[in-house]
Enzyme design. Structure first.
Site, mmCIF file in Angstrom:
data_model
loop_
_atom_site.group_PDB
_atom_site.id
_atom_site.type_symbol
_atom_site.label_atom_id
_atom_site.label_comp_id
_atom_site.label_asym_id
_atom_site.label_seq_id
_atom_site.Cartn_x
_atom_site.Cartn_y
_atom_site.Cartn_z
ATOM 1 C CG ASN A 88 -4.812 15.191 14.583
ATOM 2 O OD1 ASN A 88 -4.466 14.824 15.712
ATOM 3 N ND2 ASN A 88 -4.362 16.316 14.030
ATOM 4 C CB THR A 128 -5.840 6.951 -10.164
ATOM 5 O OG1 THR A 128 -5.560 5.753 -9.444
ATOM 6 C CG2 THR A 128 -7.333 7.017 -10.453
ATOM 7 C CE1 TYR A 145 1.825 10.922 -1.643
ATOM 8 C CE2 TYR A 145 2.863 9.156 -2.876
ATOM 9 C CZ TYR A 145 1.725 9.816 -2.481
ATOM 10 O OH TYR A 145 0.490 9.394 -2.903
ATOM 11 C CB THR A 161 -2.641 19.727 -3.733
ATOM 12 O OG1 THR A 161 -3.208 18.721 -2.887
ATOM 13 C CG2 THR A 161 -1.181 19.922 -3.398
ATOM 14 C CG PHE A 189 -7.933 13.083 -9.152
ATOM 15 C CD1 PHE A 189 -8.937 13.171 -10.095
ATOM 16 C CD2 PHE A 189 -7.053 12.002 -9.206
ATOM 17 C CE1 PHE A 189 -9.078 12.202 -11.087
ATOM 18 C CE2 PHE A 189 -7.181 11.038 -10.190
ATOM 19 C CZ PHE A 189 -8.196 11.126 -11.123
#
Ligand code: UDP
Length: 314
Positions: free
Chosen positions: A100, A176, A146, A37, A13
């Site tokens: 990374n 958002t 998370y 996702t 998104f």
């Protein structure tokens, strides 16, 4: 100066909207995403864009994108049902994957911006939340995969700034919404919009008295773009301080869609924060940024997207 920019989570998104913004500024973008996702539909309109390249890859595996001037690290599952489904993956992308990408920025002397979250504040005891608040997070609850991944990532980013000299930036993103918000990822705006347009009951978790503050995606991307060019290395809240109870949010969805759907009260998820509202004084003073789009206006701007998703699944 036009740059060559790496965007991780580019099919997501926010990653896809950020990519559009960077391309519109004349930059070249290498977008990567493992599509756990993300959705290729979000970048389908860039198929003939010569300054955009896409690679399907997992940033938890090391890779060399070649010389880049800037890295935007937007990769992570972000909706509660998705990061609960992808718990270990979420912890890994916040830790191994983020390191990374920091190493890439260090190697090429690139600027770096990491997408952090208001979830760093957990179920906040301070209201509204300023960047100086350390948060109230359950380190072993279901949401911790998370919250703690994002908190660890902030620590990692600060360490690469302090000890490795990388020019890093941290944005704490509040709720958002807008076009490309995944219609089935379980977030409140996408759930309610899809339910309202289908005439299904609107699912309100708990009694709907918990609050969130919703920012339209274009406002958020503008804040991120400004922060990326700033000299600020400590976290900056970007979000809309207009606070709504979930009940009021459902009401706004009904009005904007003209739907006659009823409300259905479901169980409140564990550790669901009771309130959330950004203090955006820092973004206002440092970046000259503030959101322009109200919730009602943003829902109207999102209507066509959700209607097309309803038609596609009818
Ligand atoms: N919520 C709701 N109905 C839904 C989805 C979410 O009432 O269909 C509530 C959820 O419990 C939370 C708020 O809306 O209080 C925002 O949830 P979301 O999953 O969008 O994101 P969060 O801010 O919790 O990360």
């Amino acid at each position: 100066m036009t740059m060559r920019i790496l965007v991780t989570g580019a099919a997501g998104f926010l990653g896809s909207h950020l990519t559009d913004r960077l391309l519109s500024e004349g930059h070249s973008v290498l977008g990567v995403d493992n599509l756990c996702t993300g959705d290729l539909d979000n970048i389908a309109h860039l198929a003939n864009e010569r300054r955009f390249t896409f690679e399907q890859r997992d940033i938890c595996e090391t890779f060399d994108p070649g010389p880049v001037d800037y890295v935007f690290n937007m990769a992570s599952p972000a909706s509660p049902p998705e990061y609960l489904r992808l718990a270990i993956e979420t912890l890994r992308v916040g830790s191994v994957g983020t390191e990374n990408t920091l190493k890439i920025a260090q190697q090429y002397g690139a600027g770096y911006l990491h997408a952090s979250t208001s979830e760093c504040y957990g179920d906040p005891l301070e209201h509204p939340q300023a960047e100086t608040y350390w948060g109230n997070v359950n380190p072993v609850g279901p949401r911790s995969v998370y919250d703690e991944a994002k908190r660890y990532a902030e620590s990692l980013v600060m360490a690469y700034h302090r000890y490795r000299g990388v020019n890093t930036h941290l944005v704490r993103i509040f709720n958002t919404y807008g076009p490309r918000l995944h219609p089935d990822d379980g977030r409140v705006i996408s759930n309610l919009m899809m339910q309202a347009l289908r005439g299904d009951p609107l699912t309100v978790y708990g009694d709907g008295s918990q609050t969130r503050s919703f920012c339209f995606v274009n406002d958020l991307i503008d804040g991120i773009a400004r922060l990326s060019r700033s000299e600020e290395h400590l976290p900056v809240n970007i979000g809309n301080p207009d606070e709504f109870t979930i009940l009021k949010c459902a009401q706004a969805v009904l009005e904007v869609t003209g739907s006659k759907s009823e409300l259905r009260f479901d169980a409140l998820p564990e550790d669901d924060p009771t309130r959330r509202r950004p203090d955006i004084t820092k973004a206002r003073t440092l970046l000259g940024w503030e959101p322009k789009v109200t919730l009602r206006e943003g829902l109207v701007k999102s209507l066509d997207f959700f209607k097309s998703k309803v038609r596609a699944t009818a």
